[in-house]
Design a protein around this motif. Sequence first.
Motif, PDB file in Angstrom:
ATOM      1  N   CYS A   1      24.605  55.846  27.313  1.00  0.00           N
ATOM      2  CA  CYS A   1      24.091  55.015  28.413  1.00  0.00           C
ATOM      3  C   CYS A   1      25.207  54.190  29.038  1.00  0.00           C
ATOM      4  N   SER A   2      26.078  53.662  28.202  1.00  0.00           N
ATOM      5  CA  SER A   2      27.137  52.799  28.722  1.00  0.00           C
ATOM      6  C   SER A   2      28.150  53.574  29.549  1.00  0.00           C
ATOM      7  N   MET A   3      28.268  54.862  29.305  1.00  0.00           N
ATOM      8  CA  MET A   3      29.253  55.654  30.038  1.00  0.00           C
ATOM      9  C   MET A   3      28.651  56.409  31.219  1.00  0.00           C
ATOM     10  N   GLY A   4      27.341  56.667  31.191  1.00  0.00           N
ATOM     11  CA  GLY A   4      26.791  57.543  32.206  1.00  0.00           C
ATOM     12  C   GLY A   4      25.818  56.919  33.182  1.00  0.00           C
ATOM     13  N   LEU A   5      25.425  55.691  32.968  1.00  0.00           N
ATOM     14  CA  LEU A   5      24.431  55.071  33.840  1.00  0.00           C
ATOM     15  C   LEU A   5      25.025  53.883  34.593  1.00  0.00           C
ATOM     16  N   PRO A   6      24.486  53.585  35.771  1.00  0.00           N
ATOM     17  CA  PRO A   6      24.907  52.359  36.464  1.00  0.00           C
ATOM     18  C   PRO A   6      24.567  51.137  35.609  1.00  0.00           C
ATOM     19  N   ILE A   7      25.358  50.094  35.736  1.00  0.00           N
ATOM     20  CA  ILE A   7      25.229  48.911  34.890  1.00  0.00           C
ATOM     21  C   ILE A   7      23.850  48.273  34.984  1.00  0.00           C
ATOM     22  N   ARG A   8      23.212  48.291  36.142  1.00  0.00           N
ATOM     23  CA  ARG A   8      21.887  47.667  36.309  1.00  0.00           C
ATOM     24  C   ARG A   8      20.821  48.402  35.508  1.00  0.00           C
TER      25      ARG A   8
END
Length: 83
Positions: free
Chosen positions: A24-31
């Motif tokens: 999640c931390s590498m593939g998704l936008p921060i929001r």
Amino acid sequence: MMTHANLTRAWALLVGLSLVAAACSMGLPIRIAAPAILLLALLKARIILRDYLDLASAPSWARGFALTLSLFCATILGLYLAG
């Protein structure tokens, strides 16, 4: 009663949730990633409390810790979304 199989299953779940959090931390936008990682941390905390601290054998304590952790995570999420 804690068994070796229960601890192994809990460990595997913790490793799996950690891998999902890393993805999640590498593939998704921060929001989107931040709330997802917070939810995963809450799930991991509940697994640790239930399986490693054996709170499954003390349901009232387990509910109290679950409620406290959930309120804490909801507060963190609210502060994150407000900021």
